[in-house]
Design a protein around this motif. Structure first.
Motif, short mmCIF file in Angstrom:
data_model
loop_
_atom_site.label_atom_id
_atom_site.label_comp_id
_atom_site.label_asym_id
_atom_site.label_seq_id
_atom_site.Cartn_x
_atom_site.Cartn_y
_atom_site.Cartn_z
N UNK A 113 0.90 -1.29 0.03
CA UNK A 113 0.00 0.05 -0.06
C UNK A 113 0.83 1.25 -0.06
N UNK A 114 2.14 1.22 -0.38
CA UNK A 114 2.83 2.36 -0.63
C UNK A 114 3.44 2.92 0.53
N UNK A 115 3.47 2.19 1.70
CA UNK A 115 3.66 2.69 3.22
C UNK A 115 5.13 1.96 3.40
N UNK A 116 6.24 2.98 3.92
CA UNK A 116 7.70 2.32 4.20
C UNK A 116 7.55 1.98 5.71
N UNK A 117 8.02 0.73 6.10
CA UNK A 117 7.77 0.22 7.35
C UNK A 117 9.26 -0.68 7.91
N UNK A 118 9.90 0.10 8.42
CA UNK A 118 11.38 -0.54 8.87
C UNK A 118 11.53 -0.54 10.32
N UNK A 119 10.68 -0.94 11.30
CA UNK A 119 11.35 -0.69 12.94
C UNK A 119 12.47 -1.78 13.13
N UNK A 120 12.85 -1.33 14.35
CA UNK A 120 14.01 -1.97 15.13
C UNK A 120 13.17 -3.54 15.53
#
Length: 381
Positions: A113-120
């Protein structure tokens, strides 16, 4: 008595996350339920939602989770809850059991959905193994039994996320903060890396043999390295996993990374030597001159050669072009190898190339004279 919440969030807010899905394959299966326990200085909150996966739930998954097609038929699709969910997760340490699974599914859905998701990310399976190395089982059922955790609905997302929160509290009650901090730092996978480098950058790096170059401020070359597992090695440099103090200092300076896939280990050695000589990176060990170093040793072939090597990952053949003890690069065909050499200037003696090949050429490397390769190419044309 359990420690207070203010002592449990380890200097950064946490989210304990669990998913239920239609199966275990990323890109094929979809999320059916999300459970989140948020923990931070303000306290503990819980959130969960069923998710319409827009595909049937297999019968055995329905039996395992109790989530049926009828239950998710009127549930929101992921795009409807995506921004609300991101607000709950963003900027927090992502804690999950077999975290690669949960993080991978969520990252894939957000990306769709075009959302960047990069948590630790912190995996409680790895944390349990680190703290209890003599135990053989580290699944969630084993943790429930071993640490007297209290499930209220196994294989439902919020209930399993709550079990992880219970496990976290147990660990802080049973072990000193210093010991826990060391284990947590060891197993946490840091996805916020360095400068402009993120996980998407890392994923573009070849998995097999190659060379990487770290650059710092003002694009100053810092370090050149090689590895037979290039992507894994670069990630390990930057994510804090088992780093020495020297590697930690280097990682803090890195702003950009370049890489070259070489197919095989010989190519990686040659490319590394050439790059170090060309860039003079500050954090590489300077090769000391030896008494027996040649001063322009004579080239032992009538012209340029291509050293054939199998790509360690794909099995495809590659050719490393050398002439006059100078390495010119790696090609994926003999025609390309010939063009690579013919487009370059006269060969210049490289000490690193000489040292590598003077040891390796006697070990049965497959060599093709490029003059012959060019003739064959001309005849076939």
């Amino acid at each position: 008595m359990l420690p207070t919440v203010s002592n449990l969030y380890c200097a950064e807010p946490l989210v304990f996350v669990d998913l239920e899905t239609t199966g275990g394959s990323l890109g094929v299966h979809r999320i059916t339920e999300i459970g989140v326990v948020e923990v931070g200085p303000a306290g503990v909150t819980q959130w969960s939602s069923l998710v319409n996966p827009q595909q049937p739930i297999p019968f055995f998954i329905q039996q395992l989770t109790g989530i049926s097609d009828s239950m998710v038929r009127d549930a929101p699709t992921f795009d409807v809850i995506a921004h609300d969910l991101l607000a709950r997760l963003d900027g927090r340490l992502f804690v999950a059991h077999n975290a690669r699974f949960d993080h991978g599914f969520l990252r894939s859905e957000f990306k769709r959905h075009g959302i960047r998701f990069q948590p630790d990310v912190l995996c409680t399976v790895q944390l349990s193994r680190a703290i209890y190395p003599t135990e053989r089982r580290h699944g969630l059922d084993a943790l429930i039994e071993r640490h007297a955790l209290v499930p209220f609905a196994r294989h439902r997302a919020l209930a399993d996320a709550d079990l992880l929160w219970q496990f976290w509290q147990h660990l802080h009650n049973a072990h000193s903060a210093d010991i826990l901090r060391g284990h947590i730092d060891q197993v946490t996978r840091r996805f916020r890396l360095a400068g402009d480098i993120d996980e998407d950058t890392i994923e573009r790096i070849p998995a097999g043999c190659g060379v990487y170059v770290f650059y710092g401020e003002n694009d100053v070359p810092l370090y050149v390295g090689r590895s037979v597992r290039l992507r894994q090695r670069v990630r390990a440099h930057l994510t804090g996993m088992k780093r020495s103090a020297k590697e930690q200092r280097l990682a803090e300076l890195v702003r950009r990374v370049e890489w070259t896939g070489t197919g095989g280990e010989i190519g990686a050695m040659l490319e590394e030597g050439r790059s170090i000589a060309r860039l003079g990176p500050a954090h590489n060990r300077v090769s000391k001159a030896r008494r027996d170093d040649p001063r322009g040793a004579p080239w032992t072939h009538p012209g340029a050669i291509a050293i054939e090597e199998a790509d360690a990952t794909t099995g495809a053949r590659v050719w490393h072009v050398v002439d006059g003890w100078q390495f010119f690069g790696t090609a994926t065909s003999l025609d390309e190898a010939a063009r690579l050499r013919s487009s370059a200037a006269l060969a210049v003696f490289e000490l690193s190339t000489y040292r590598i090949l003077s040891e390796r050429l006697s070990r049965g490397l497959k060599i093709v004279p490029l003059g012959v390769a060019m003739l064959v190419g001309a005849e076939s044309a």
